[in-house]
Design an enzyme around this catalytic site. Structure first.
Site, short mmCIF file in Angstrom:
data_model
loop_
_atom_site.label_atom_id
_atom_site.label_comp_id
_atom_site.label_asym_id
_atom_site.label_seq_id
_atom_site.Cartn_x
_atom_site.Cartn_y
_atom_site.Cartn_z
CG LEU A 1 -1.97 -1.08 1.32
CD1 LEU A 1 -2.72 -1.00 2.64
CD2 LEU A 1 -2.96 -0.98 0.16
N GLY A 2 2.00 1.21 0.60
CA GLY A 2 2.86 2.38 0.71
C GLY A 2 4.15 2.05 1.40
N GLY B 1 7.80 4.04 3.72
CA GLY B 1 8.39 5.19 4.39
C GLY B 1 9.73 4.79 4.96
N GLY B 2 10.30 5.68 5.78
CA GLY B 2 11.60 5.38 6.36
C GLY B 2 11.55 4.17 7.28
N GLY C 1 9.69 1.39 6.75
CA GLY C 1 9.48 0.15 6.01
C GLY C 1 8.25 0.25 5.13
CB VAL D 1 1.87 0.20 4.71
CG1 VAL D 1 0.47 -0.13 5.21
CG2 VAL D 1 2.58 1.13 5.67
CE LYS E 1 3.20 2.77 10.05
NZ LYS E 1 3.31 3.96 10.93
CG ASP F 1 5.22 13.27 10.32
OD1 ASP F 1 5.50 14.26 9.61
OD2 ASP F 1 5.48 12.11 9.99
#
Length: 723
Positions: free
Chosen positions: A411-412, A414-415, A417, A419, A433, A530
């Site tokens: 799905l996505g 980031g820093g 890892g 998802v 996640k 954030d």
């Protein structure tokens, strides 16, 4: 002889031998209150009234239980008790009412000079002439209830065929309706219902028959078809008193209605048994204190198992049946022992399984606690106990749910890892996640998010379903959001068409409510730190849910501001005091919310505005157009409807108030909510936004600007030293 034996003898005589007359003649007639009994006292003839009626009928019934077996005047009942049964002048048996009118007659044409009606031991009522010849009999005129041993034949004079059994049953049903009695099938009171050496169980409906112990069906096929009249036979022959240590014995049957036609003897119970065992013709005995000893010879019929009461009947058994019974009892004991053993083992296995599951869950919780205790706790004095009730998922379950973390389910990222989308065995969709093993980021954020969001419940906050901590694997499990994140809509030229002004305003208000809950309405004050479009997830109805609490901080109720030497967040959304000095408060989230307002309304990123003469971020461009009174050119063309222009401008005005330079000048989220809902009508004057990006420019960034390139930086900053 004493008085008691004489009384008992009279009782026995009354039960087994009738002294009453069994005949009716022209001079001996029966009134309504009188009866005629068969010689063996098994049957009676007289007047009776069925239940629910006062009409009087003439019939024959069993003496032992008043079961009616034959009815004479079923079509012409008498209305009072003045009737008589007698022999008429034409020598027929008749029933007369009080006015001497014939209600029923045997209706035989004969030339007999005299006749007599007699009730036989079989229950058959016969009309005899002076020579003893049978002129008429009730067996040839079956009525009401079948006799099991009655043979239906052609009439010896007329040759007419009598009704077969099914016709009689139909006639029986019709007659019982007329008589008002509720009787449609046979029961254990029916004579010879189960045949010889069988017992009828009255507890069952319909009643069922079974052979006595030591006996088996005489005709197996008939027995299996529930035709029991053929009865049962012994499996082994009786030895009587053989004198070889293999004598017969008696099996006790409790709560029974014993067979008829017994022989009585006034002896003790022991003598009763001894007397029967010595008589090779004795097949059973019973001992009743009031009647002393009763014993039977020949076939045993009409034994009934009663629900309660009754008499204990002792059935004679062959010696070989004793061993068979012992073996059967032994098999029963073994069977019961095995069954009980299996049940105990199953219960123990279940208890062990439950214990193992709880132990495993406890072990996982302890692992999580140990992990949190070993690492630096970013939550200060917050107790690790908040983790205890969070569900712990097995790694295998999550691997199966995500198809072994297939790229197709990604799905996505980031820093921390990646998802993944997953589906549990019950069909529930989840988002997993997974912290990258090689990532230097995310461990502290992982621990922070587990503890912070596990206790948060709000419709505008994403729900954490659980976590997984096994070895080096660390994962968070969230509810799945089918529309992914907000940035996938507002920056996409196709998808953003779905977001009209109504949808965008609902998203703005939903984010505002979520932040207000974090700042004021939850039990602890939480600063997100954030807030950005990629951290706003959308469900199927486009309801916004704030996610990613890895950078969140919890304040005590008395705290308003915190300080950190580890600045983390995303450029373009960080407030100036946080980016430059490491100071953060709820006003830091207010600043980020203001940036979100401009991005949602304009459909542009804060750090991706290109101008050939100037490199402006979104806030700078918005302020420039606001002052030039050209703010309309900032609004996304998908929502630039004149009907909503004033509402959109009001939201932009609120956005300017949220992104002011100094934190103290920015409104709280409570105030922002009131402004968005028009509870505060007059807004303060708008102010120039903070130009945070220009304040943190480096020489390298200045050289890049000389090439007139546009910044698209959305990188997370870490370890910035505050001034």
């Amino acid at each position: 002889m004493g008085l008691l034996p004489i009384v008992l003898m009279l009782l026995i005589v009354d039960v087994g031998i009738s002294t009453a007359s069994d005949s009716i003649t022209s001079s001996v007639f029966i009134k309504d209150s009188e009866t005629v009994s068969s010689n063996n006292s098994a049957f009676k003839l007289g007047f009776f009234s069925p239940q629910n009626t006062t009409d009087r009928y003439v019939g024959i019934w069993y003496a032992i239980n008043s079961k009616v077996t034959w009815v004479a005047n079923r079509n012409q009942p008498l209305q009072d008790s003045s009737g008589v049964i007698t022999i008429s002048e034409d020598k027929n048996l008749v029933v007369l009412n009080g006015k001497k009118k014939v209600s029923w007659s045997s209706n035989m044409s004969n030339t007999a000079s005299s006749s007599t009606a007699q009730l036989l031991n079989s229950g058959n009522l016969v009309l005899l002439d002076q020579t003893g010849k049978t002129l008429w009999e009730s067996f040839q005129h079956p009525s009401d209830t079948d006799y099991s041993n009655l043979a239906i034949s052609s009439h010896h004079k007329t040759g007419t065929s009598r009704k077969n059994r099914s016709e009689r049953k139909l006639a029986y049903t019709t007659r019982t309706n007329k008589l008002g009695e509720q009787k449609v099938q046979q029961n254990c009171d029916t004579y010879n219902y189960c045949g010889a050496y069988a017992i009828c169980d009255s507890n069952n409906s319909p009643p069922t028959c079974s052979c006595l112990k030591g006996f088996e069906p005489r005709k197996t096929n008939e027995w299996n078809n529930q035709n029991w009249t053929s009865g049962c036979v012994r499996r082994a022959s009786l030895q009587c008193a053989s004198g070889q240590g293999k004598d017969d014995w008696f099996l006790k049957l409790q709560t029974t209605k014993v067979p008829g036609r017994s022989t009585a003897s006034f002896v003790s119970e022991e003598a009763c048994r001894s007397q029967c065992i010595k008589d090779c013709n004795c097949t059973a005995y019973a001992y009743v204190s009031a009647l002393s000893c009763m014993y039977w010879t020949g076939n045993l019929t009409d034994i009934v198992r009663l629900p309660s009461g009754g008499i204990d009947l002792y059935i004679r058994q062959a010696y070989s049946e004793h061993d068979r019974t012992k073996k059967k009892d032994f098999k029963v004991v073994i069977t019961i022992t095995v069954i009980v053993g299996v049940i105990i083992i199953a219960i123990c296995a279940y208890i062990l399984k439950v214990w193992a599951a709880r132990h495993s869950a406890r072990k996982k919780e302890n692992k999580a606690k140990l992990l949190l205790n070993k690492e630096e706790n970013p939550l200060g004095d917050l107790k690790i106990a908040k983790l205890e009730k969070l569900p712990i998922f097995d790694f295998k379950i999550l691997a199966t749910a995500t198809d072994d973390f297939s790229i197709a389910n990604k799905l996505g990222w980031g820093g921390f890892g990646l998802v993944y989308k997953g589906e549990l065995h019950d069909g529930q969709e989840i988002a997993v996640k997974r912290l990258s093993r090689t990532s230097r980021q995310g461990l502290e954020e992982f621990m922070n998010e587990v503890v912070v969001i596990s206790k948060l419940q709000h419709r505008n906050l994403v729900r954490l379903l659980g976590c997984c901590i096994e070895g080096e694997e660390k994962m968070l499990v969230y509810e799945y959001m089918p529309n992914k994140s907000l940035d996938a809509f507002i920056y996409d030229p196709i998808k953003k068409k779905v977001l009209d002004w109504k949808n965008r305003l609902n998203i703005i208000k939903g984010i505002s409510r979520g932040l207000l809950y974090l700042h004021r309405d939850s039990r602890l004050k939480i600063i997100h730190r954030d807030l950005k479009p990629s951290n706003i997830l959308l469900d199927a109805q486009l309801t916004p849910k704030i996610s990613d609490f890895g950078l969140a901080r919890i304040f005590e109720s008395s705290e308003d501001e915190g300080n950190t030497r580890r600045v983390v967040g995303t450029y373009g959304y960080m407030s100036p005091e946080y980016a430059m000095e490491g100071l953060f408060s709820e006003k830091s989230d207010v600043f980020s919310f203001g940036v979100l307002l401009f991005e949602i309304i304009s459909g542009r990123k804060n750090t991706s505005i290109c101008d050939h003469e100037h490199s402006l971020n979104l806030l700078e461009l918005a302020w420039k157009l606001w002052n030039e009174e050209n703010i309309k050119s900032l609004i996304d063309s998908e929502i630039s409807d004149s009907d909503y222009f004033n509402d959109i401008v009001r939201c932009l005005h609120i956005g300017f108030l949220c992104v002011q330079e100094h934190a103290r000048d920015r409104p709280s989220m409570a105030t922002v909510n009131s402004m968005l809902n028009n509870q505060i009508v007059n807004l303060p004057p708008s102010c120039q936004p903070a130009y945070i990006q220009r304040k943190v420019e480096t020489s390298a960034e200045s050289s890049q600007q000389s090439n007139k390139s546009c910044s698209v930086n959305t990188v997370t900053l870490t370890n910035m030293q505050g001034r």
